[in-house]
Every structure is written in C-alpha cells, then in structure tokens.
Design a protein around this motif. Structure first.
Motif, PDB file in Angstrom:
ATOM      1  N   HIS A 181      -7.660  -0.570  10.991  1.00 12.95           N
ATOM      2  CA  HIS A 181      -6.727  -0.058   9.991  1.00 12.95           C
ATOM      3  C   HIS A 181      -5.394  -0.809  10.046  1.00 12.95           C
ATOM      4  O   HIS A 181      -4.361  -0.308   9.612  1.00 12.95           O
ATOM      5  CB  HIS A 181      -6.521   1.447  10.160  1.00 12.95           C
ATOM      6  CG  HIS A 181      -6.180   1.883  11.553  1.00 12.95           C
ATOM      7  ND1 HIS A 181      -6.848   1.458  12.663  1.00 12.95           N
ATOM      8  CD2 HIS A 181      -5.221   2.727  12.012  1.00 12.95           C
ATOM      9  CE1 HIS A 181      -6.330   2.008  13.747  1.00 12.95           C
ATOM     10  NE2 HIS A 181      -5.330   2.771  13.378  1.00 12.95           N
TER      11      HIS A 181
ATOM     12  N   LYS B 130       0.850  -1.186   0.000  1.00  8.85           N
ATOM     13  CA  LYS B 130       0.000   0.000   0.000  1.00  8.85           C
ATOM     14  C   LYS B 130       0.890   1.242   0.000  1.00  8.85           C
ATOM     15  O   LYS B 130       1.656   1.461   0.944  1.00  8.85           O
ATOM     16  CB  LYS B 130      -0.909   0.007   1.229  1.00  8.85           C
ATOM     17  CG  LYS B 130      -1.879  -1.167   1.291  1.00  8.85           C
ATOM     18  CD  LYS B 130      -2.712  -1.113   2.561  1.00  8.85           C
ATOM     19  CE  LYS B 130      -3.688  -2.279   2.631  1.00  8.85           C
ATOM     20  NZ  LYS B 130      -4.465  -2.265   3.899  1.00  8.85           N
ATOM     21  N   GLU B 131       0.777   2.049  -1.034  1.00  6.18           N
ATOM     22  CA  GLU B 131       1.679   3.182  -1.228  1.00  6.18           C
ATOM     23  C   GLU B 131       1.724   4.137  -0.047  1.00  6.18           C
ATOM     24  O   GLU B 131       2.786   4.679   0.289  1.00  6.18           O
ATOM     25  CB  GLU B 131       1.280   3.945  -2.495  1.00  6.18           C
ATOM     26  CG  GLU B 131       2.240   5.048  -2.862  1.00  6.18           C
ATOM     27  CD  GLU B 131       1.890   5.727  -4.173  1.00  6.18           C
ATOM     28  OE1 GLU B 131       2.698   6.533  -4.658  1.00  6.18           O
ATOM     29  OE2 GLU B 131       0.800   5.460  -4.707  1.00  6.18           O
ATOM     30  N   ASN B 132       0.587   4.354   0.614  1.00  6.19           N
ATOM     31  CA  ASN B 132       0.532   5.331   1.709  1.00  6.19           C
ATOM     32  C   ASN B 132       0.718   4.701   3.093  1.00  6.19           C
ATOM     33  O   ASN B 132       0.557   5.375   4.109  1.00  6.19           O
ATOM     34  CB  ASN B 132      -0.801   6.079   1.666  1.00  6.19           C
ATOM     35  CG  ASN B 132      -0.917   6.935   0.420  1.00  6.19           C
ATOM     36  OD1 ASN B 132       0.059   7.549  -0.007  1.00  6.19           O
ATOM     37  ND2 ASN B 132      -2.104   6.988  -0.174  1.00  6.19           N
ATOM     38  N   HIS B 133       1.049   3.423   3.132  1.00 10.16           N
ATOM     39  CA  HIS B 133       1.285   2.775   4.423  1.00 10.16           C
ATOM     40  C   HIS B 133       2.613   3.283   4.991  1.00 10.16           C
ATOM     41  O   HIS B 133       3.583   3.482   4.243  1.00 10.16           O
ATOM     42  CB  HIS B 133       1.334   1.258   4.242  1.00 10.16           C
ATOM     43  CG  HIS B 133       1.355   0.486   5.524  1.00 10.16           C
ATOM     44  ND1 HIS B 133       2.501   0.309   6.269  1.00 10.16           N
ATOM     45  CD2 HIS B 133       0.359  -0.141   6.203  1.00 10.16           C
ATOM     46  CE1 HIS B 133       2.213  -0.400   7.345  1.00 10.16           C
ATOM     47  NE2 HIS B 133       0.921  -0.684   7.329  1.00 10.16           N
ATOM     48  N   PRO B 134       2.691   3.509   6.314  1.00  8.14           N
ATOM     49  CA  PRO B 134       3.925   4.040   6.926  1.00  8.14           C
ATOM     50  C   PRO B 134       5.179   3.242   6.570  1.00  8.14           C
ATOM     51  O   PRO B 134       6.252   3.814   6.364  1.00  8.14           O
ATOM     52  CB  PRO B 134       3.623   3.966   8.425  1.00  8.14           C
ATOM     53  CG  PRO B 134       2.143   4.077   8.515  1.00  8.14           C
ATOM     54  CD  PRO B 134       1.614   3.352   7.319  1.00  8.14           C
TER      55      PRO B 134
ATOM     56  N   LYS C 171      10.676   4.009   0.904  1.00 14.60           N
ATOM     57  CA  LYS C 171      11.058   4.904  -0.189  1.00 14.60           C
ATOM     58  C   LYS C 171      12.040   5.983   0.270  1.00 14.60           C
ATOM     59  O   LYS C 171      12.626   6.692  -0.553  1.00 14.60           O
ATOM     60  CB  LYS C 171       9.812   5.521  -0.824  1.00 14.60           C
ATOM     61  CG  LYS C 171       9.030   4.518  -1.664  1.00 14.60           C
ATOM     62  CD  LYS C 171       7.924   5.153  -2.488  1.00 14.60           C
ATOM     63  CE  LYS C 171       6.754   5.575  -1.639  1.00 14.60           C
ATOM     64  NZ  LYS C 171       5.622   6.060  -2.475  1.00 14.60           N
TER      65      LYS C 171
ATOM     66  N   THR D  57       2.955  -0.537  -5.249  1.00 16.30           N
ATOM     67  CA  THR D  57       1.605  -0.675  -5.788  1.00 16.30           C
ATOM     68  C   THR D  57       1.050  -2.064  -5.489  1.00 16.30           C
ATOM     69  O   THR D  57       1.815  -3.003  -5.211  1.00 16.30           O
ATOM     70  CB  THR D  57       1.593  -0.438  -7.309  1.00 16.30           C
ATOM     71  OG1 THR D  57       0.256  -0.532  -7.797  1.00 16.30           O
ATOM     72  CG2 THR D  57       2.448  -1.480  -8.018  1.00 16.30           C
TER      73      THR D  57
ATOM     74  N   ILE E  78       6.188   4.209   3.019  1.00 13.12           N
ATOM     75  CA  ILE E  78       6.718   5.585   2.994  1.00 13.12           C
ATOM     76  C   ILE E  78       8.154   5.573   3.512  1.00 13.12           C
ATOM     77  O   ILE E  78       9.042   6.223   2.955  1.00 13.12           O
ATOM     78  CB  ILE E  78       5.838   6.515   3.849  1.00 13.12           C
ATOM     79  CG1 ILE E  78       4.451   6.669   3.200  1.00 13.12           C
ATOM     80  CG2 ILE E  78       6.504   7.881   4.037  1.00 13.12           C
ATOM     81  CD1 ILE E  78       3.445   7.417   4.047  1.00 13.12           C
TER      82      ILE E  78
ATOM     83  N   GLN F 236       5.575  -5.605   0.896  1.00 15.82           N
ATOM     84  CA  GLN F 236       5.308  -5.085   2.244  1.00 15.82           C
ATOM     85  C   GLN F 236       5.276  -6.286   3.174  1.00 15.82           C
ATOM     86  O   GLN F 236       4.767  -7.349   2.817  1.00 15.82           O
ATOM     87  CB  GLN F 236       3.965  -4.354   2.240  1.00 15.82           C
ATOM     88  CG  GLN F 236       3.628  -3.666   3.556  1.00 15.82           C
ATOM     89  CD  GLN F 236       2.335  -2.855   3.425  1.00 15.82           C
ATOM     90  OE1 GLN F 236       2.088  -2.228   2.413  1.00 15.82           O
ATOM     91  NE2 GLN F 236       1.511  -2.885   4.460  1.00 15.82           N
TER      92      GLN F 236
END
Length: 280
Positions: free
Chosen positions: A210, A118-122, A128, A136, A125, A152
């Motif tokens: 979540h 998941k691109e916005n998962h801590p 990167k 993706t 992030i 992930q």
C-alpha cells in the motif's frame, strides 16, 4: 542469472529520520503514540510496535505520552489539538511534504489549487487541512479560470504532466500555474527503473503493497518487462532462476535489511552478483 541492483535503494531521508526518531524515543523509555503507519511498510511498523509504539484511532488526553506525527503529515487543526492533549508532539512530517503544504498555502490566492494525487491518501488529507484544494487523478471539467497545479509528492512525474496537459485541453483557463512538487528522490528512482527495466528479463520491486511510491515503480517497470512486487524474500517465486537478468528496486519506505535478504536469497537460488552497489 545476472542480478543488477539499482543505485538508489532503501529509505529516503524523510522516512529514515522518522523511524530513527521513534526508535530513539522508545529506546529512552518514552511512551510513543501515533494515529497510523509512520511509513507504509508492515515490516518496519511491526518492528516499531514490538518496541512499544502504540497506534490509536482517536485523540485522547495523555500527559505522559509523546505523539509522533507520521511522515505523511497531519491537518493543521489536528496538530494543534494534539499539542493540547499530549506532553510532547514530535512532527515527523517529511520536509518535502511540509514544503508541499507551504506551497499550497502560498499559492492559494493565485488560483484554485488542484492537486494530482489520491484523495484518501494521508498526505492529501493533511494538505486539505492547510488550504482548500481539489485532489484527484482524473482530469475533469471546471468553470475555474485561474488554477494552480500541484502534485502528491510520490506521484509519477510523467502521469502528472499528462494530467495537467489533459486539464488544459479540456478547460478554458485564463491563467495556469504548474509547479513540480514531486519528491526528487522518487523522480530519480523513477528514471532509473525506466532505464533498467528495459534491459531486464524480470524486475523485482520491494516495498509495502500500500506504498504509493513503490506502486509507481511497479507500474513503470511493468510497462517494459515482467515485474514482481514483493514485501520480503519469502514472496520470491522459485522459478525466478529461469530469468537471465534480474533487476532489483525498492520503494522509499523499504529498509536496507529487507533488500539484503532478497539479494541473499537470489544468490542462494543460483544468482550471480553483477553490481549490487555496495549491498552485499
């Protein structure tokens, strides 16, 4: 009603270490600051906040405070910034997550890093922040010829394999490196819920709404039987007693105390214990 509790329950070692470390710091009177949830579980976070943990949205200099890096990790440049602004930085990044970051760095010279996640998962992030990567969960076309596939740490192993297979089918790669970077604890729970959900009338998955790893367990069980995703015993429906066999599972950020509360309530609702693996 027959109650079956999975063998692998409660915190994974990375989460347990992170929570214990923060609790010890707070118990010793330290001012502890972090920038989000140490783990994805509101009950655990509420407990730590009540003990004094502070969550901030921006890094600001505080020579008296200890900054706790979350279990999901943090970008490398941000970690260095923290060290310049706080008296002490305690890195609580899960060892499995740390290994993912290191692997991504090591293999970046061998091909384009493509991460199933998941691109916005801590965690993503943070990754990167260590090396350029495409993150993706949807297969896509690319002109890259040499690629390295990672995942992930909380992803489904089967979904990851399908993603890689589809990527290879869609593209004309010259060289592909596939590495399994998924946490072995989550794989173990994935296999167990796949097996037990096929013999249960209803599965109860306990964990934060979540939480990625809890969501993965919920999805797997849902493919085989009726499944409930709850955060506490208060969310148990009254009609759960109508089911013959109930299986109980938990995410890796779910404390044993919450699991015990759910089992206790099930028993109060006329449940009979058939193998709780030590949780009474």
């Amino acid at each position: 009603m027959k109650i079956i509790v999975a063998k692998s329950m409660g915190f994974c070692f990375g989460v347990e270490k992170a929570i214990k470390t923060v609790e010890e710091l707070l118990n010793n009177g330290k001012k502890v600051i972090t920038d989000g949830e140490i783990v994805h579980n509101k009950h655990v976070m509420n407990h730590l906040i009540e003990k004094g943990l502070r969550i901030v949205s921006k890094i600001s200099k505080d020579a008296d405070a200890v900054f706790a890096v979350r279990a999901h990790g943090i970008p490398k440049d941000k970690l260095e910034q923290l060290k310049r602004n706080y008296s002490k930085v305690v890195d609580l990044t899960c060892p499995i997550v740390h290994r993912l970051f290191k692997t991504a760095q090591e293999y970046s010279s061998k091909g384009k890093i493509i991460v199933f996640g998941k691109e916005n998962h801590p965690e993503m992030i943070a990754l990167k922040g260590y090396t350029p990567a495409i993150v993706t969960k949807k297969p896509f076309r690319t002109t890259e010829k040499k690629v390295v596939f990672l995942s992930q740490t909380t992803s489904s192993i089967e979904e990851y394999k399908k993603f890689v297979a589809e990527m290879i089918k869609m593209n004309d790669f010259e060289e592909v490196i596939y590495l399994n970077t998924i946490c072995p604890v989550t794989i173990e729970r994935e296999k167990e819920i796949e097996k037990l959900s096929k013999i249960c009338d209803v599965c109860i998955v306990i964990g934060g709404k979540h939480s990625s790893n809890t969501g993965k367990l919920f999805q797997i069980a849902s493919n085989n039987t009726k499944t409930l995703w709850i955060e506490s015993q208060d969310e148990l429906p009254n009609d759960v007693v109508k089911y013959g066999t109930v299986c109980v599972f938990s995410g890796t950020s779910t404390p044993i105390s919450l699991i015990e509360d759910v089992i206790r309530k099930l028993k109060e609702m006329e449940g009979k214990d058939h193998g709780t693996n030590g949780i009474q």
